[in-house]
Design an enzyme around this catalytic site. Structure first.
Site, short mmCIF file in Angstrom:
data_model
loop_
_atom_site.label_atom_id
_atom_site.label_comp_id
_atom_site.label_asym_id
_atom_site.label_seq_id
_atom_site.Cartn_x
_atom_site.Cartn_y
_atom_site.Cartn_z
N GLY A 46 0.77 -1.25 0.00
CA GLY A 46 0.00 0.00 0.00
C GLY A 46 0.79 1.29 0.00
O GLY A 46 0.28 2.33 -0.42
N GLU A 101 3.98 3.89 6.18
CA GLU A 101 2.79 3.05 6.10
C GLU A 101 1.69 3.81 5.36
O GLU A 101 1.64 5.03 5.40
CB GLU A 101 2.37 2.68 7.55
N ASP A 102 0.83 3.07 4.68
CA ASP A 102 -0.28 3.74 4.00
C ASP A 102 -1.37 4.17 4.99
O ASP A 102 -1.72 5.34 5.07
CB ASP A 102 -0.85 2.86 2.86
N ASP A 105 -4.78 1.42 10.90
CA ASP A 105 -6.18 1.10 11.15
C ASP A 105 -6.28 0.54 12.58
O ASP A 105 -6.29 1.30 13.54
CB ASP A 105 -6.61 0.11 10.07
N LYS A 133 -6.80 6.05 10.99
CA LYS A 133 -8.20 5.89 11.40
C LYS A 133 -8.21 5.68 12.91
O LYS A 133 -8.26 4.53 13.37
CB LYS A 133 -8.82 4.66 10.73
N PHE A 154 -13.85 2.71 4.46
CA PHE A 154 -12.90 1.90 3.71
C PHE A 154 -12.46 2.71 2.49
O PHE A 154 -13.28 3.11 1.68
CB PHE A 154 -13.50 0.56 3.30
N VAL A 155 -11.17 2.97 2.39
CA VAL A 155 -10.68 3.85 1.34
C VAL A 155 -9.77 3.11 0.35
O VAL A 155 -9.21 2.06 0.67
CB VAL A 155 -9.92 5.06 1.93
N ASP A 161 -5.56 -0.44 -1.92
CA ASP A 161 -6.45 -1.27 -2.74
C ASP A 161 -7.70 -1.73 -2.00
O ASP A 161 -7.77 -1.72 -0.78
CB ASP A 161 -5.71 -2.54 -3.17
N ARG A 167 -5.49 0.71 -6.83
CA ARG A 167 -4.24 1.28 -6.31
C ARG A 167 -3.76 2.43 -7.17
O ARG A 167 -3.03 3.29 -6.71
CB ARG A 167 -3.13 0.22 -6.29
P1 IMP Z 1 -3.91 -2.48 10.71
O1 IMP Z 1 -2.93 -3.56 11.06
O2 IMP Z 1 -5.31 -2.83 11.11
O3 IMP Z 1 -3.49 -1.12 11.23
O4 IMP Z 1 -4.02 -2.43 9.17
C1 IMP Z 1 -3.12 -1.80 8.41
C2 IMP Z 1 -3.27 -2.23 6.96
O5 IMP Z 1 -4.59 -2.61 6.61
C3 IMP Z 1 -2.94 -1.07 6.08
O6 IMP Z 1 -1.57 -1.01 5.82
C4 IMP Z 1 -3.74 -1.36 4.84
O7 IMP Z 1 -2.99 -2.19 4.00
C5 IMP Z 1 -4.94 -2.11 5.34
N1 IMP Z 1 -6.09 -1.20 5.44
C6 IMP Z 1 -6.57 -0.59 6.56
N2 IMP Z 1 -7.61 0.19 6.28
C7 IMP Z 1 -7.79 0.11 4.95
C8 IMP Z 1 -8.71 0.74 4.03
O8 IMP Z 1 -9.58 1.56 4.38
N3 IMP Z 1 -8.56 0.39 2.73
C9 IMP Z 1 -7.63 -0.49 2.29
N4 IMP Z 1 -6.74 -1.08 3.09
C10 IMP Z 1 -6.82 -0.79 4.41
MG MG Z 2 -0.57 -1.92 4.29
#
Ligand code: IMP
Ligand code: MG
Length: 179
Positions: A46, A101-102, A105, A133, A154-155, A161, A167
């Site tokens: 991402g 990081e993208d 979450d 988020k 969800f973006v 993606d 992407r």
């Molecule tokens: P986390 O471990 O829950 O913080 O998730 C992080 C990863 O989940 C990010 O690097 C994204 O790849 C993916 N992710 C989280 N939210 C979204 C979203 O809204 N759209 C797409 N991918 C997401």
């Molecule tokens: Mg990611």
């Protein structure tokens, strides 16, 4: 995965992203002004668009490396169990590192990656996330720099993606199901 039809509503324009990256790079340059070479670690997949714009705006000597952690798969929910699929190639002991990081979450991914990299004793390690988020957070982590804080949507786009699609959109949009 779901095959439900959806549309994408623009949330953050390409112009706003570029302007924000310029601002953030000013701060990052100050933070790393005494660095002879910064190791920029992008989390695949991402962050690939973000890291490309970031390093070109940064104007510091950089080395670029990548790490891939297991992600959502094709679903919209975090698995909460993070696995390293591809480690970085370079050594970071005693070095200055910026992890890119993208989206943060639940925070499990970044938390896990930071524990892994910190154990290798970099001199300084900081994190930047294009999107945050905060309302979704479960792990105790916040990126040092955040592009935009967004609600629980969800973006996609700008590297991010949904089931490997979208992407290549130049902006960030939110997924809205229509069926
Ligand atoms: P986390 O471990 O829950 O913080 O998730 C992080 C990863 O989940 C990010 O690097 C994204 O790849 C993916 N992710 C989280 N939210 C979204 C979203 O809204 N759209 C797409 N991918 C997401
Ligand atoms: Mg990611």
């Amino acid at each position: 995965m779901s095959e439900r039809p959806y549309v994408i509503d623009q949330m953050i324009s390409a112009k706003s992203i570029a302007a924000r990256i310029e601002e953030l790079c000013g701060e990052i340059r100050t933070e790393y002004s005494d660095t002879d070479k910064l190791v920029v670690v992008g989390l695949l997949r991402g962050s690939f668009v973000f890291i490309a714009d970031l390093v070109r705006e940064l104007d510091l000597p950089v080395e670029v490396d990548f790490l891939e952690a297991s992600s959502y798969g094709n679903s919209m929910e975090s698995s909460r169990e993070v696995r390293i699929l591809k480690d970085i190639r370079g050594e970071i002991e005693g070095r200055d590192v910026l992890v890119v990081e993208d989206i943060v979450d639940t925070g499990y991914t970044l938390n896990h990656v930071m524990h892994l990299l910190e154990a290798r004793h970099p001199r300084k390690i900081k994190t930047i996330a294009l999107l945050d988020k905060p309302s979704r957070r479960e792990a105790d982590i916040t990126a040092d720099w955040i592009g935009f804080s967004i609600p629980d949507e969800f973006v996609v786009g700008y590297g991010i993606d949904y089931a490997q699609r979208n992407r290549n959109l130049p902006y960030i949009g939110k997924v809205r199901f229509t069926g």
